[in-house]
Design an enzyme around this catalytic site. Structure first.
Site, PDB file in Angstrom:
ATOM      1  N   ASP A   1       0.808  -1.154  -0.007  1.00 27.18           N
ATOM      2  CA  ASP A   1       0.006  -0.143  -0.017  1.00 27.18           C
ATOM      3  C   ASP A   1       1.036   1.277  -0.052  1.00 27.18           C
ATOM      4  O   ASP A   1       2.148   1.106   0.132  1.00 27.18           O
ATOM      5  CB  ASP A   1      -0.989  -0.070   1.056  1.00 27.18           C
TER       6      ASP A   1
HETATM    7  C1  GLC Z   1      -4.419   4.429  -0.472  1.00 24.08           C
HETATM    8  C2  GLC Z   1      -5.255   2.883   0.074  1.00 24.08           C
HETATM    9  C3  GLC Z   1      -5.213   2.049  -1.014  1.00 24.08           C
HETATM   10  C4  GLC Z   1      -5.327   2.513  -2.382  1.00 24.08           C
HETATM   11  C5  GLC Z   1      -3.878   3.130  -2.439  1.00 24.08           C
HETATM   12  C6  GLC Z   1      -3.818   3.722  -3.758  1.00 24.08           C
HETATM   13  O1  GLC Z   1      -3.699   4.774   0.689  1.00 24.08           O
HETATM   14  O2  GLC Z   1      -4.996   2.511   1.404  1.00 24.08           O
HETATM   15  O3  GLC Z   1      -6.506   1.424  -0.714  1.00 24.08           O
HETATM   16  O4  GLC Z   1      -5.481   1.554  -3.134  1.00 24.08           O
HETATM   17  O5  GLC Z   1      -3.494   4.061  -1.459  1.00 24.08           O
HETATM   18  O6  GLC Z   1      -4.351   5.013  -3.849  1.00 24.08           O
END
Ligand code: GLC
Length: 755
Positions: free
Chosen positions: A291
């Site tokens: 993430d």
């Molecule tokens: C965010 C979220 C994740 C998302 C990623 C890209 O912080 O936790 O679910 O897909 O970043 O935007």
């Protein structure tokens, strides 16, 4: 002899030469093509595939010249970027793809990711709302439409479905998931993966899906986002893991790990999760993306001393791609050269990523998602809006309907509409609406005016939030300004029926949006009470991203409709239900607490040793002194304008299965849909089992006066459970079988099951 040697050298040379170009040969197997390409890549280029950057410059403008942006741009030009996120629109995607394909040594295309959580530009209902439909075909179709629209904008990978089970409405991201139950959550997860990826991932209308967040994120302590997760093996194996494993059965191409630590080890650096369970036990062949920044956040967690160690831990633990930590691109090559990371792990990660790119067909045509004609034709098209409206209607849950307050009459009723959310064209889009146009949702006001024309009286009543809201900024709630109450009261006095749209603005739920208070935000409950004083004939329509503790409303308001955040077609869907053109069929995927103090509250709880006591007023049993144990509205609850009755529940064992049948009748004059739900209780087992577990459901439409016989088969898969070693076991013993239209079931019986 020399001749033989010459022939052997020639064969070896041509086969190597052919091998070098094999990756370009669509007739070769994907594994052969991956191996062929990998064999030509330098260590740096392999690491480049593991590196994902957020969009970093306006690609239609001049390339960045200094600082971090310039680094990213140089890495892109030198084949050190494998993926980008948040680059969207054919023009921008084509521009970065062109650099990767035409300016780098091997021309490996980028995989372009985006949060297509519930739609791209045309929004469908938030996932928690879609889960309330219990309509797997509609959910799959919704994902299919989202994929087609996103693909037309150059996207070929979505960071969805989010499959985190959660029992905690304080956590803002419950809006993004499928609620509290692993059985329903697993079915929905599979439907969404199949919708996004279709039958053929090389079809330019399909995109790779991503099961997230692995794992346990929905159990963040105290409902605070990114918070510590500490759960036992029984919860891990029987509640948290099943939806993730289900996505693998649906052939999900990627996983995303989670920000949280799990039992002391951050998910991103958790080899138990990503190697032992995901890649070994479940034999997962796709790749894991971190993430955002979660690799470097292991330093903040106190699990890595610096970026170098964070990179080492993450790659050894099975994180294949680095989203925005810059850890892999900066540290991995030296870690390999220092012998701290084996190059075989780099090869494995790069192969997993390349395999998805080959399956997407990007090597045959890296610009296949960059068709400007399709972009114009598909995005915002009627068929996508139609699918969004169809889905939205099916998500609406009728929580209460006394005195047949609903449906509204199309003639002869003076109706007042009250609430800031009733005219709000943004909040129905929820918080994951990055590509949606501002003010693009159909409001309730607009939807109802299609029935009432300009006869509809409207008053705002009170603002919910103060000032503009957006994806990254705190929402400030109006807790004092009641200056518009008077106008709303005067409008309510003139009406036969008052429809009040209350709840949360779009950005009050979602990432980073945890709350300790689940009452109607701000002055909305005061507004509801003020209107009730002059006109008690109220229909309350909730617009919200999570369960709310609406006790006063439940005690005083005759009709209550849970309308979530339904996306672009919200107002039309709500109006069609309010006027009876669509008979509501939704069922709650998550319990509504009476009091935030009851959380975590869920239907599949354990009995405990003291679930009750015969002696009145004796305190020694599992209860609160100041609140009931039961939820305000239970999991699976939802009414219809029709009425259904259940009778003739029959169960019998056949080999290692239990056959169940029940007759369901529509005793009203209206056709309607019912979600017939099947629950079990394993009364005695080697680990305690919940008092109820959903193990089947069937969404049926029944004509007035009709009776349908509904049959289920419980197999070992439904009757078994994971023990604390993670072994799946099925035991003989007494089972209770329940059926009904909610988790507060209508009929039950028992059976002595012998394996
Ligand atoms: C965010 C979220 C994740 C998302 C990623 C890209 O912080 O936790 O679910 O897909 O970043 O935007």
């Amino acid at each position: 002899m020399k001749k033989i040697l010459a022939v052997i050298i020639f064969i070896v040379f041509t086969s190597c030469k052919n091998d070098k170009n094999l990756f370009k040969d669509p007739s070769a197997s994907i594994d052969q093509r991956v191996e062929s390409l990998l064999s030509q890549m330098t260590l740096e280029e392999k690491i480049g595939q593991m590196n994902q950057y957020n969009g970093f410059w306006n690609v239609t403008g001049p390339s960045p010249k200094n600082g971090e942006q310039a680094d990213k741009y140089d890495h892109l030009k030198n084949g050190l970027v494998g993926s980008m996120l948040n680059v969207r629109g054919v023009k921008d995607v084509k521009a970065v793809q062109k650099i990767a394909v035409e300016e780098t040594r091997l021309g490996i295309p980028l995989i372009i990711g985006f949060d297509v959580i519930h739609g791209y530009e045309t929004l469908s209902p938030i996932p928690l709302a879609e889960s309330a439909s219990w309509d797997l075909e509609a959910i799959k179709k919704s994902a299919e439409m989202a994929a087609e629209e996103a693909a037309a904008a150059g996207i070929n990978w979505t960071f969805a479905p989010m499959v985190d089970i959660s029992r905690d409405a304080r956590w803002g991201r419950v809006m993004e998931g499928a609620g509290e139950d692993p059985f329903l959550g697993s079915k929905i997860a599979m439907a969404r993966v199949q919708g996004f990826q279709g039958e053929d991932l090389s079809d330019p209308r399909t995109i790779a899906a991503c099961a997230k967040h692995f794992a346990g994120y929905g159990f963040s302590e105290s409902g605070k986002d990114y918070n510590t997760v500490d759960v036992g093996t029984s919860t891990l194996y029987n509640i948290i893991f099943p939806p993730f494993e289900a996505t693998i059965k649906a052939d999900v191409k990627t996983f995303m790990n989670s920000f949280n630590e799990l039992n002391g080890i951050p998910a991103t650096g958790n080899a138990y999760l990503q190697r032992e369970i995901l890649k070994d036990k479940w034999n997962y062949k796709g790749f894991v993306v971190s993430d955002w920044g979660s690799i470097i956040e292991m330093k903040v967690h106190g699990f890595a001393k610096d970026l170098n160690q964070a990179a080492e831990i993450a790659v050894n633990a099975g994180s294949d791609m680095d989203m925005e930590s810059y850890a892999y691109v900066k540290e991995l090559a030296s870690l390999v050269k220092d012998g701290k990371v084996s190059e075989t792990l780099i090869d494995d990660a790069a192969k997993r990523i390349l395999r998805v790119k080959f399956e997407l067909g990007l090597f045959e045509d890296p610009y296949k998602y960059c068709d400007e004609t399709r972009e114009k034709e598909i995005i915002g098209s009627a068929k996508i809006h139609e699918a969004s409206l169809d889905m939205a209607k099916k998500c609406i849950v009728l929580l209460k309907n006394e005195n047949n307050t609903l449906p509204l009459k199309k003639e002869g009723q003076k109706i007042a509409l009250i609430g800031a959310l009733a005219s709000d064209k943004n909040s129905p889009l929820g918080s994951w609406r990055i590509a949606a146009k501002d003010n693009s949702a159909v409001s309730v006001l607009e939807g109802m005016q299609q029935y009432t024309g300009n006869k509809l009286m409207y008053a705002k009543g009170a603002d919910v939030s103060l000032g503009k809201t957006d994806f990254i900024t705190e929402v400030y709630i109006n807790n004092t300004d009641k200056s518009d109450f008077a106008e709303a009261i005067s409008v309510a006095k003139k009406a036969d029926v008052v429809v009040m749209v209350l709840g949360e603005v779009g950005y009050q739920s979602g990432e980073g949006r945890s709350s300790t208070n689940l009452d109607l935000p701000g002055v909305q409950e005061d507004l509801l009470k003020a209107i009730h004083k002059v006109n008690s004939n109220i229909v309350l329509v909730l617009n919200n991203g999570r369960p709310l503790t609406i006790n006063w409303a439940d005690n005083n308001i005759p009709a209550i409709v849970e309308a979530w955040q339904l996306g672009s077609q919200s107002g039309n869907a709500i109006a069609q239900v309010l006027y009876g053109d669509y008979n509501p069929s939704g069922k709650l995927p998550m319990s509504f607490p009476r009091n935030v103090g009851q959380i975590p509250i869920y239907y599949n709880y354990k009995n405990t040793g003291r679930p009750t006591l015969p002696e009145k007023d004796v305190v020694f049993w599992s209860h609160y002194q100041d609140e009931k144990n039961t939820p305000l509205y239970p999991f699976g609850h939802g009414l219809s304008y029709a009425n259904f009755s259940y009778k003739d529940l029959l169960v019998q064992q056949e080999n290692n299965t239990i056959k169940v049948s029940v007759n369901v009748s529509n005793t009203s004059k209206l056709k309607g849909k019912e979600v017939v739900q099947l629950y079990i209780q394993d009364l005695f087992a080697s680990i305690t089992r919940p008092v109820k577990e959903l193990k089947g459901f069937n969404l049926i439409e029944i004509q007035p006066g009709e009776t349908k016989k509904i049959e289920f088969t419980l197999t070992e898969k439904e009757l078994g459970f994971y023990d604390n070693s993670g072994k799946f076991i099925v035991e003989s013993g007494e089972f209770k079988i329940f059926v009904g239209g909610s988790s507060i079931t209508t009929l039950d019986t028992s059976i002595d099951f012998k394996i």
